[in-house]
Design a protein around this motif. Structure first.
Motif, short mmCIF file in Angstrom:
data_model
loop_
_atom_site.label_atom_id
_atom_site.label_comp_id
_atom_site.label_asym_id
_atom_site.label_seq_id
_atom_site.Cartn_x
_atom_site.Cartn_y
_atom_site.Cartn_z
N PHE A 1 0.87 -1.12 -0.04
CA PHE A 1 -0.19 0.02 -0.05
C PHE A 1 0.86 1.19 0.03
O PHE A 1 2.06 1.30 0.60
CB PHE A 1 -0.75 0.02 1.56
CG PHE A 1 -1.91 -1.03 1.27
CD1 PHE A 1 -3.12 -0.96 0.52
CD2 PHE A 1 -2.00 -2.23 1.87
CE1 PHE A 1 -3.94 -1.99 0.28
CE2 PHE A 1 -2.75 -3.37 2.03
CZ PHE A 1 -3.90 -2.97 1.29
N ALA A 2 0.20 2.18 -0.60
CA ALA A 2 1.04 3.50 -0.65
C ALA A 2 0.34 4.82 -0.16
O ALA A 2 -0.88 4.46 0.16
CB ALA A 2 1.36 3.77 -2.17
N ASP A 3 0.84 5.86 -0.11
CA ASP A 3 -0.09 7.04 0.25
C ASP A 3 -0.65 8.05 -0.91
O ASP A 3 -1.58 8.82 -0.54
CB ASP A 3 0.99 8.14 1.04
CG ASP A 3 1.65 7.51 2.34
OD1 ASP A 3 1.07 6.74 3.03
OD2 ASP A 3 2.82 7.77 2.47
N ALA A 4 -0.43 7.36 -1.87
CA ALA A 4 -1.27 7.96 -3.34
C ALA A 4 -1.07 6.99 -4.30
O ALA A 4 -0.49 5.82 -4.21
CB ALA A 4 -0.46 9.31 -3.48
N ASP B 1 -3.08 3.22 -3.12
CA ASP B 1 -3.49 4.14 -1.97
C ASP B 1 -4.45 3.35 -1.17
O ASP B 1 -5.35 2.71 -1.84
CB ASP B 1 -3.99 5.44 -2.15
CG ASP B 1 -4.67 6.06 -0.96
OD1 ASP B 1 -4.00 6.83 -0.48
OD2 ASP B 1 -5.97 6.04 -0.81
N ARG B 2 -4.34 3.03 0.01
CA ARG B 2 -5.13 2.09 0.89
C ARG B 2 -6.72 2.39 0.75
O ARG B 2 -7.52 1.58 0.34
CB ARG B 2 -4.98 2.33 2.30
CG ARG B 2 -5.77 1.53 3.22
CD ARG B 2 -5.46 -0.22 3.21
NE ARG B 2 -6.37 -1.19 3.32
CZ ARG B 2 -6.31 -2.39 3.85
NH1 ARG B 2 -4.95 -2.64 4.21
NH2 ARG B 2 -7.18 -3.03 3.55
#
Length: 327
Positions: A45-48, A52-53
């Motif tokens: 998972f990533a922040d963007a 992105d989750r």
């Protein structure tokens, strides 16, 4: 009226006229089921971006809810229904990642170098350092192919998935000035957008033991139902993305309908005059009303062929309607 508002007004006017359940009465349940279907997969998972989750949960959750609705419509219950909903969720997430690679990151050739996409496309692609979303897309595709092979047969699953993937590639490669046959363009758009729902419905039906319908095979009835549901979401998606696709020089159904009636409009230089001309063609030819009516009628015909009455399957249809409202 704003374009998207006009589309929604037309679609739900047809929906209501057909005696389908009021979507507003099912919005809370849809949101609850969506929130309860968080992606359980161990992903990077990533922040963007596409991993992105929140994005992953929304895409996975939509597939899960639609899979649940299809299972209910096809009389599949218990563990088979839950397993089918999970497959639909992973399938939808994989499709979303493939869409991102093809439409956003412009790395279609990289994706084509990976199995199973290399086999589906019948090509080689170019080797490259892979991004996380590309690795996840390939992993999800492997799992979906394995499960569809068990439910539908290996040859058929591979053939149908190859058809979907080739349609994805074709639509990604055509621009608004491409000299492509409109009928071929429409078929690629239809296969890309509604095709996954057909495969989902067929997979769901294959896992059930309850007989559905008065005539025709269970597989045929499931395919018709999947096509009808998929077409509704295809229309909603293309209505939502009309101006995005126009700016990206990409085809969608509504732009294709305009081009067939007046090729000069879509090919005109970008700007407000082109936008106004597109809206004029759509309005003068009642495109939104015609497409909405045809889609809702197709759903009614598929339900009737399966021996289903809207009043008896309101919960499942309500989920579909709520998803369309919140698309």
């Amino acid at each position: 009226m704003h374009w998207l508002g006009e589309f929604r007004a037309a679609l739900f006017a047809e929906w209501t006229s057909a005696g389908l359940p009021e979507p507003e009465q099912h919005l809370a349940r849809y949101r609850q089921e969506l929130a309860g279907a968080r992606c359980p997969l161990d992903l990077p998972f990533a922040d963007a971006g596409p991993l992105d989750r929140a994005v992953v949960d929304r895409v996975y959750g939509f597939g899960h809810v639609v899979g649940t609705a299809l299972a209910g419509l096809l009389g599949v219950t218990g563990p088979p229904a839950r397993a089918a909903a999970d497959l639909c969720a992973r399938f939808n997430l994989g499709i979303s990642l493939v869409d991102y690679v093809c439409d956003e990151s412009d790395r279609l050739d990289v994706l084509a170098s990976l199995e199973p996409f290399r086999s589906l496309a019948g090509g080689l692609g170019r080797p490259a350092d892979l991004r996380p979303e590309e690795r996840v897309a390939a992993s999800l595709a492997d799992g979906v192919i394995a499960e569809l092979s068990r439910s539908l047969g290996e040859d058929r699953a591979h053939r149908e998935l190859a058809r979907l993937y080739r349609a994805e590639m074709a639509t990604a490669q055509h621009t608004l000035t491409s000299r492509a046959d409109p009928a071929d363009l429409e078929m690629d758009l239809r296969v890309k957008s509604a095709g996954p729902f057909i495969l989902m419905a067929r997979h769901v039906a294959a896992g059930g033991s309850v007989e559905v319908g008065r005539a025709g095979s269970r597989d045929e009835l499931a395919a018709d139902l999947g096509a009808a549901v998929g077409t509704l979401f295809w229309l909603a998606d293309d209505a939502q993305d009309l101006w995005i696709d126009l700016a990206a020089d990409s085809w969608n159904l509504f732009l294709l309908r305009v081009a067939v009636r007046d090729p000069r409009v879509v090919a005109a230089p970008p700007g407000p005059f082109r936008d106004a001309a597109i809206l004029k063609v759509l309005t003068e030819h009642d495109v939104v009303q015609a497409e909405s009516r045809a889609a809702v009628e197709a759903l009614g015909m598929a339900l009737a062929a399966a021996g289903l009455e809207p009043r008896d399957i309101g919960d499942q249809l309500g989920l579909v309607g709520a998803a369309l409202v919140l698309w």
